[in-house]
Motif scaffolding. Sequence first.
Motif, PDB file in Angstrom:
ATOM      1  N   LYS A 187     -40.271  35.945  -6.309  1.00 15.25           N
ATOM      2  CA  LYS A 187     -40.155  34.501  -6.094  1.00 15.25           C
ATOM      3  C   LYS A 187     -41.049  34.114  -4.918  1.00 15.25           C
ATOM      4  CE  LYS A 187     -37.027  30.678  -5.043  1.00 15.25           C
ATOM      5  NZ  LYS A 187     -35.663  30.276  -4.642  1.00 15.25           N
ATOM      6  N   LEU A 188     -41.900  33.137  -5.160  1.00 13.60           N
ATOM      7  CA  LEU A 188     -42.838  32.657  -4.142  1.00 13.60           C
ATOM      8  C   LEU A 188     -42.471  31.235  -3.764  1.00 13.60           C
ATOM      9  CD1 LEU A 188     -45.439  32.988  -2.501  1.00 13.60           C
ATOM     10  CD2 LEU A 188     -46.718  32.208  -4.499  1.00 13.60           C
ATOM     11  N   GLU A 189     -42.188  31.018  -2.471  1.00 15.64           N
ATOM     12  CA  GLU A 189     -41.906  29.678  -1.966  1.00 15.64           C
ATOM     13  C   GLU A 189     -43.128  29.157  -1.202  1.00 15.64           C
ATOM     14  OE1 GLU A 189     -38.338  29.898   0.307  1.00 15.64           O
ATOM     15  OE2 GLU A 189     -37.071  30.349  -1.438  1.00 15.64           O
ATOM     16  N   PHE A 190     -43.273  27.855  -1.195  1.00 17.87           N
ATOM     17  CA  PHE A 190     -44.490  27.232  -0.679  1.00 17.87           C
ATOM     18  C   PHE A 190     -44.259  26.463   0.621  1.00 17.87           C
ATOM     19  CE2 PHE A 190     -45.021  27.782  -5.226  1.00 17.87           C
ATOM     20  CZ  PHE A 190     -46.294  28.315  -5.327  1.00 17.87           C
ATOM     21  N   ASP A 191     -43.272  26.877   1.397  1.00 18.16           N
ATOM     22  CA  ASP A 191     -42.970  26.145   2.636  1.00 18.16           C
ATOM     23  C   ASP A 191     -44.163  26.131   3.591  1.00 18.16           C
ATOM     24  OD1 ASP A 191     -40.537  25.852   1.525  1.00 18.16           O
ATOM     25  OD2 ASP A 191     -39.465  27.214   2.862  1.00 18.16           O
ATOM     26  N   ALA A 192     -44.797  27.310   3.782  1.00 18.65           N
ATOM     27  CA  ALA A 192     -45.929  27.383   4.724  1.00 18.65           C
ATOM     28  C   ALA A 192     -47.109  26.554   4.229  1.00 18.65           C
ATOM     29  CB  ALA A 192     -46.354  28.835   4.917  1.00 18.65           C
ATOM     30  N   LEU A 193     -47.380  26.640   2.916  1.00 19.92           N
ATOM     31  CA  LEU A 193     -48.480  25.866   2.352  1.00 19.92           C
ATOM     32  C   LEU A 193     -48.215  24.371   2.478  1.00 19.92           C
ATOM     33  CD1 LEU A 193     -51.155  25.995   0.812  1.00 19.92           C
ATOM     34  CD2 LEU A 193     -49.831  25.948  -1.321  1.00 19.92           C
ATOM     35  N   GLU A 194     -46.959  23.955   2.198  1.00 21.47           N
ATOM     36  CA  GLU A 194     -46.620  22.538   2.331  1.00 21.47           C
ATOM     37  C   GLU A 194     -46.735  22.077   3.789  1.00 21.47           C
ATOM     38  OE1 GLU A 194     -43.439  22.155  -1.388  1.00 21.47           O
ATOM     39  OE2 GLU A 194     -42.717  22.529   0.633  1.00 21.47           O
ATOM     40  N   ALA A 195     -46.387  22.953   4.725  1.00 21.72           N
ATOM     41  CA  ALA A 195     -46.517  22.596   6.141  1.00 21.72           C
ATOM     42  C   ALA A 195     -47.984  22.404   6.523  1.00 21.72           C
ATOM     43  CB  ALA A 195     -45.881  23.670   7.017  1.00 21.72           C
ATOM     44  N   GLU A 196     -48.868  23.262   5.997  1.00 17.52           N
ATOM     45  CA  GLU A 196     -50.296  23.101   6.268  1.00 17.52           C
ATOM     46  C   GLU A 196     -50.800  21.779   5.703  1.00 17.52           C
ATOM     47  OE1 GLU A 196     -52.459  26.411   4.839  1.00 17.52           O
ATOM     48  OE2 GLU A 196     -51.415  27.891   6.096  1.00 17.52           O
ATOM     49  N   TRP A 197     -50.391  21.464   4.481  1.00 18.51           N
ATOM     50  CA  TRP A 197     -50.800  20.185   3.893  1.00 18.51           C
ATOM     51  C   TRP A 197     -50.278  19.016   4.733  1.00 18.51           C
ATOM     52  CZ3 TRP A 197     -49.517  21.158  -2.018  1.00 18.51           C
ATOM     53  CH2 TRP A 197     -50.404  22.126  -2.506  1.00 18.51           C
ATOM     54  N   ARG A 198     -49.021  19.136   5.188  1.00 21.71           N
ATOM     55  CA  ARG A 198     -48.415  18.063   5.973  1.00 21.71           C
ATOM     56  C   ARG A 198     -49.172  17.869   7.288  1.00 21.71           C
ATOM     57  NH1 ARG A 198     -43.734  20.271   6.288  1.00 21.71           N
ATOM     58  NH2 ARG A 198     -43.275  19.762   4.122  1.00 21.71           N
ATOM     59  N   ALA A 199     -49.617  18.978   7.876  1.00 20.86           N
ATOM     60  CA  ALA A 199     -50.333  18.887   9.155  1.00 20.86           C
ATOM     61  C   ALA A 199     -51.695  18.220   9.010  1.00 20.86           C
ATOM     62  CB  ALA A 199     -50.505  20.283   9.753  1.00 20.86           C
ATOM     63  N   SER A 200     -52.278  18.278   7.798  1.00 21.41           N
ATOM     64  CA  SER A 200     -53.598  17.672   7.592  1.00 21.41           C
ATOM     65  C   SER A 200     -53.554  16.150   7.620  1.00 21.41           C
ATOM     66  CB  SER A 200     -54.189  18.137   6.257  1.00 21.41           C
ATOM     67  OG  SER A 200     -53.460  17.579   5.165  1.00 21.41           O
ATOM     68  N   GLY A 201     -52.340  15.559   7.429  1.00 25.87           N
ATOM     69  CA  GLY A 201     -52.225  14.108   7.457  1.00 25.87           C
ATOM     70  C   GLY A 201     -52.545  13.439   6.137  1.00 25.87           C
ATOM     71  N   GLU A 202     -52.871  14.225   5.108  1.00 21.03           N
ATOM     72  CA  GLU A 202     -53.176  13.676   3.789  1.00 21.03           C
ATOM     73  C   GLU A 202     -52.124  14.175   2.799  1.00 21.03           C
ATOM     74  OE1 GLU A 202     -58.030  13.361   3.993  1.00 21.03           O
ATOM     75  OE2 GLU A 202     -57.128  15.146   3.097  1.00 21.03           O
ATOM     76  N   PRO A 203     -51.297  13.277   2.224  1.00 18.42           N
ATOM     77  CA  PRO A 203     -50.270  13.722   1.273  1.00 18.42           C
ATOM     78  C   PRO A 203     -50.900  14.497   0.114  1.00 18.42           C
ATOM     79  CG  PRO A 203     -49.945  11.422   1.880  1.00 18.42           C
ATOM     80  CD  PRO A 203     -51.275  11.822   2.433  1.00 18.42           C
ATOM     81  N   ALA A 204     -50.281  15.632  -0.222  1.00 14.55           N
ATOM     82  CA  ALA A 204     -50.753  16.465  -1.322  1.00 14.55           C
ATOM     83  C   ALA A 204     -49.543  16.941  -2.120  1.00 14.55           C
ATOM     84  CB  ALA A 204     -51.557  17.651  -0.791  1.00 14.55           C
ATOM     85  N   PHE A 205     -49.730  17.064  -3.425  1.00 15.95           N
ATOM     86  CA  PHE A 205     -48.622  17.543  -4.263  1.00 15.95           C
ATOM     87  C   PHE A 205     -49.194  18.116  -5.544  1.00 15.95           C
ATOM     88  CE2 PHE A 205     -49.279  13.069  -5.046  1.00 15.95           C
ATOM     89  CZ  PHE A 205     -49.292  12.935  -6.430  1.00 15.95           C
ATOM     90  N   VAL A 206     -48.372  18.966  -6.207  1.00 19.15           N
ATOM     91  CA  VAL A 206     -48.750  19.631  -7.452  1.00 19.15           C
ATOM     92  C   VAL A 206     -47.764  19.209  -8.525  1.00 19.15           C
ATOM     93  CG1 VAL A 206     -49.062  21.850  -8.610  1.00 19.15           C
ATOM     94  CG2 VAL A 206     -49.752  21.584  -6.219  1.00 19.15           C
ATOM     95  N   THR A 207     -48.295  18.855  -9.708  1.00 20.03           N
ATOM     96  CA  THR A 207     -47.434  18.453 -10.827  1.00 20.03           C
ATOM     97  C   THR A 207     -47.581  19.412 -11.980  1.00 20.03           C
ATOM     98  OG1 THR A 207     -49.180  17.022 -11.700  1.00 20.03           O
ATOM     99  CG2 THR A 207     -47.600  16.027 -10.173  1.00 20.03           C
ATOM    100  N   ASP A 208     -46.505  19.501 -12.797  1.00 20.56           N
ATOM    101  CA  ASP A 208     -46.538  20.352 -13.993  1.00 20.56           C
ATOM    102  C   ASP A 208     -47.031  19.524 -15.182  1.00 20.56           C
ATOM    103  OD1 ASP A 208     -44.477  18.734 -14.702  1.00 20.56           O
ATOM    104  OD2 ASP A 208     -42.949  20.304 -14.808  1.00 20.56           O
ATOM    105  N   PRO A 209     -47.077  20.098 -16.376  1.00 20.02           N
ATOM    106  CA  PRO A 209     -47.577  19.326 -17.531  1.00 20.02           C
ATOM    107  C   PRO A 209     -46.782  18.046 -17.815  1.00 20.02           C
ATOM    108  CG  PRO A 209     -47.557  21.668 -18.042  1.00 20.02           C
ATOM    109  CD  PRO A 209     -46.881  21.520 -16.739  1.00 20.02           C
ATOM    110  N   HIS A 210     -45.506  17.963 -17.375  1.00 21.04           N
ATOM    111  CA  HIS A 210     -44.714  16.750 -17.587  1.00 21.04           C
ATOM    112  C   HIS A 210     -44.958  15.713 -16.493  1.00 21.04           C
ATOM    113  CE1 HIS A 210     -42.468  18.765 -20.774  1.00 21.04           C
ATOM    114  NE2 HIS A 210     -42.266  19.797 -19.952  1.00 21.04           N
ATOM    115  N   GLY A 211     -45.779  16.072 -15.490  1.00 21.01           N
ATOM    116  CA  GLY A 211     -46.000  15.148 -14.392  1.00 21.01           C
ATOM    117  C   GLY A 211     -44.950  15.235 -13.316  1.00 21.01           C
TER     118      GLY A 211
END
Length: 609
Positions: A187-211
């Motif tokens: 199981k891979l969690e993305f807390d560290a990656l989300e924190a890096e994105w948050r620190a950049s000041g630009e909202p980022a997110f990933v969606t699945d095929p259903h959006g």
Amino acid sequence: MTPPLSLRSLDRPVARWTVFALVGLVLLTGSVSVAGRFAAERSTAELQRQSAAAAALHEAVMRSQLEKHRSLPFVLAEDPDVKALLRSGDPAQVSALNQKLESLSGQTRAAVIYVLDARGRTLAASNWRLPTSFVGSDYSFRPYFRNAMRGGTAEQFALGTVSQRPGLFLSRRVRQGDTDLGVVVVKLEFDALEAEWRASGEPAFVTDPHGVVLVTSVPAWRFRTLQPLPQADRTRLRQGLQFGRAPLEPLPFVRKGDELSIRAAPGTPEKRFVAAGVATSTPGWTLHLLTPADRALDNAVAAARSVALLATASLLLTAGALLYWRERAHARALRREADRVELEARVEARTRELRDANDRLVLEMEERRRAEAGLQTLQDELVQANKLATLGQIAAGVAHEINQPVAAIRAYADNAAVFLDRAQPGPARKNLTVIADLTQRIGLITDELRAFSRKTSRHAHPVAVEDALSGALLLVGARLRQQGVRLERTGPPAAGVQVVAERVRLEQVLVNLLQNALEALEGVADPRVRLSVEADDAQVRITVADNGPGLAPDAAAALFTPFNTTKAQGLGLGLVISRDIVTEFGGDLSAAPSADGGAAFLIVLKRAV
């Protein structure tokens, strides 16, 4: 610039400036409006480019993290300990594997690593110490288990049923021959990656095929959708427990052309963003990046309008001032012409001064060259005079060296005549042989005198040290014997040792040093002169030492000063000339107290290769 005809036709200045002001106002308003629209379009395009580049960079970072962990289930599926536990189910092996998975989870930063048997029950897990341990849990209902057992590998993003934390589950089937033993899950969690994105000041997110938003730098957006989902799809997703009890509501986005607006809460102002999306390495996943546009667009539009306002105002001011500057242009041109004529005159005068200075410098250089040539000639003549003076000092000893073999020749010739009168050719032949040897000895002495007395070139070349020593000793040998001075040769033999010098000039230095030693030894009991030659790869050191009274401190301090001497008949130039000769060879001549109590002179020369 010639004013327009309509302005020229106006009589009153007020009317002319009124028309000029109206035209200027129209130009200002139009330029500011056009510049604002153009800047907004350019800024939006630049933001889109930056957003696309940043999104690609975010995707590369996420892909790198995923690829690093995707290899972990593959490796563990072949691990002997994992297969052994799945085959036997032995509880004794569970503890060891738990610790192994716990260590591996810490090293790889995986959230959880666990092993399921063929029925979907957890046998071992890296979180076995925690209250939320997966050990004993049944995950047979999870698609990542069923798909892995069926197809070999599977991936599923879901909310953990025990930990209630979202993450990506990477699974791989474990087989022994044709038998399916179970599944390894990471199981891979993305807390560290989300924190890096948050620190950049630009909202980022990933969606699945259903959006549906899976990974996001804004926690409130998780498990929300890009577009409203049909009720049937929402019901099916909730029943699969993939997203828990998330409402799956749409994100608060409003699209306006290339821009996207977000209202955080009712009554708050909307924020504008430029959106970019890029497909990820996980099939069906899309990474979205929102670049804030409010400040950039406002700054770009404001800057463009300011520039347009300044440019148009400058243009209008230029148009108003052009006539005034045209009137003064002719006066400035006249002044420039006068300045040019004056400058040319100054340049001509300065050029003449430099030419005269150059001529004087050339003349001075020529005079200096002649002076240096004259000085060189004087130095050569001084060296030659020193050699001739040295020959004068040793002439008596050399004459004695020649007179002895001449007297012997006469005696042996008379004896040979007697033996011939007695018809004894054998003894006569022996006497003639001795005469020939004595003649050869005289020839060596005269050859050495002739070579020593003639002028030599300054060109340095390899010279055998032993040859120079032999020549010098041949010239002063008679005086050595006359004074009863014992010559000592110490150190290793000098045969084969060569230095960079000129032989006759080196012999002159050695003769000067030997002559000085002999003069210092007059009246000394058991007089001795010691010669030694020491050589290494780079230098050759020749030492001439005596056991005389040595050098007084005041005499030693001024030893190499011209016209400084302690001799009644000396000029004080011998050591000066000797040191200059050695210096020309690239070496050095120095004096020091001798170990025998007298003075020692050291010649250091470059060794010839």
